[in-house]
Design a protein around this motif. Structure first.
Motif, short mmCIF file in Angstrom:
data_model
loop_
_atom_site.label_atom_id
_atom_site.label_comp_id
_atom_site.label_asym_id
_atom_site.label_seq_id
_atom_site.Cartn_x
_atom_site.Cartn_y
_atom_site.Cartn_z
N UNK A 12 0.85 -1.18 0.00
CA UNK A 12 0.00 0.00 0.00
C UNK A 12 0.89 1.24 0.00
N UNK A 13 0.59 2.16 -0.92
CA UNK A 13 1.31 3.43 -1.01
C UNK A 13 0.38 4.54 -0.49
N UNK A 14 0.92 5.42 0.33
CA UNK A 14 0.09 6.46 0.94
C UNK A 14 0.75 7.82 0.84
N UNK B 15 5.12 3.94 2.53
CA UNK B 15 4.82 2.67 1.86
C UNK B 15 4.76 1.56 2.91
N UNK B 16 3.84 0.59 2.70
CA UNK B 16 3.62 -0.46 3.70
C UNK B 16 3.47 -1.83 3.03
N UNK B 17 4.05 -2.84 3.66
CA UNK B 17 3.81 -4.22 3.26
C UNK B 17 2.50 -4.69 3.90
N UNK B 18 1.64 -5.31 3.10
CA UNK B 18 0.35 -5.79 3.59
C UNK B 18 0.53 -7.20 4.14
N UNK B 19 0.13 -7.40 5.40
CA UNK B 19 0.32 -8.70 6.04
C UNK B 19 -0.98 -9.26 6.61
N UNK C 275 5.69 -0.74 7.81
CA UNK C 275 6.35 0.30 7.00
C UNK C 275 7.59 -0.25 6.30
N UNK C 276 7.80 0.19 5.08
CA UNK C 276 8.98 -0.21 4.32
C UNK C 276 9.45 0.98 3.50
#
Length: 240
Positions: free
Chosen positions: A111-113, A126-130, A137-138
């Motif tokens: 997900x990009x925000x 930016x986040x990895x969806x788990x 956050x990444x």
């Protein structure tokens, strides 16, 4: 005249013999399925993450001023009518004072925000969806506010999640002060200059790629009627 009679036992034996011959013939001949009539089973689709965004209210219902929560559900659970999700109660808080400007990767795993408005407006994360409320956050946090302000609109290009583009419009009104700069009562409006800024983002490395500005004008007739471009909500990029 000679009559020939076939008794019941002879008839039964004859029918039985024919039946045995037919059965043997059927056993000896292998049936080959017709590929045109055989339907292949549908392949099972691999599950992926679907992220639901919930905009919280501020003081008034529907104002979206309370921030944004996100919650990820896989496609199997999304199709199950017995599954209930509650993003408002159990969602992950996406950094944004108002409704977060969110984009998803093509596979749903990222997900990009870009946060919208306020002191954190224009921050890219930016986040990895788990799954569920778990978003890790990444990459680096990058502020694009110096280029496109704290409330930009943006899109993600379909180039394999490589590039994003955010835009803004600034306006400058041209006024004829009729030689009296200290008296606004006799000012005459002439036109409005619209300056569009575009910043492109490297979504892989979380960095700014390029920034450009362009002045755009409407026709003389439209400007004479007072029209001008003041906002871009959803930019669309073409091959040009």
């Amino acid at each position: 005249m000679k009559n020939t009679f076939l008794n019941f036992n002879t008839l039964a034996a004859t029918i039985l013999a024919i039946g045995l011959m037919t059965a043997c013939s059927s056993d000896d001949t292998a049936l080959t399925p017709d590929p045109d009539t055989e339907s292949d089973p549908e392949p099972e689709q691999e599950s992926r993450w679907l992220t639901v965004a919930a905009a919280k209210m501020g003081e008034e219902p529907g104002d979206g001023n309370g921030g944004t929560l996100i919650y990820a559900v896989n496609t199997v659970d999304a199709k199950d009518p017995t599954i209930v999700i509650e993003p408002f109660d159990h969602g992950f808080i996406a950094p944004s004072n108002r409704t977060a400007r969110l984009q998803s990767s093509e596979d749903g795993n990222t997900i990009f925000n870009i946060s919208y408005a306020g002191d954190t407006g224009g921050n890219y994360t930016k986040y990895n969806v788990e799954g569920g409320q778990n978003f890790t956050p990444t990459g680096s946090e990058v502020s694009i506010a110096p280029y496109v302000g704290s409330a930009p609109r943006w899109i993600k290009l379909f180039d394999g999640d490589q590039t994003g583009a955010a835009v803004y419009v600034s306006n400058e009104h041209e006024i004829d002060d009729n030689g009296t700069p200290d008296d606004a009562t006799d000012d005459t409006y002439i036109r409005t200059d619209a300056n569009i800024g575009v910043v492109t983002l490297d979504l892989v490395n979380s960095s700014i790629k390029e920034f450009q500005e362009h002045s755009i004008a409407l026709s003389a007739e439209e400007e004479a009627d007072g029209y001008y471009i003041s906002r871009i909500d959803m930019p669309v990029l073409n091959a040009a």
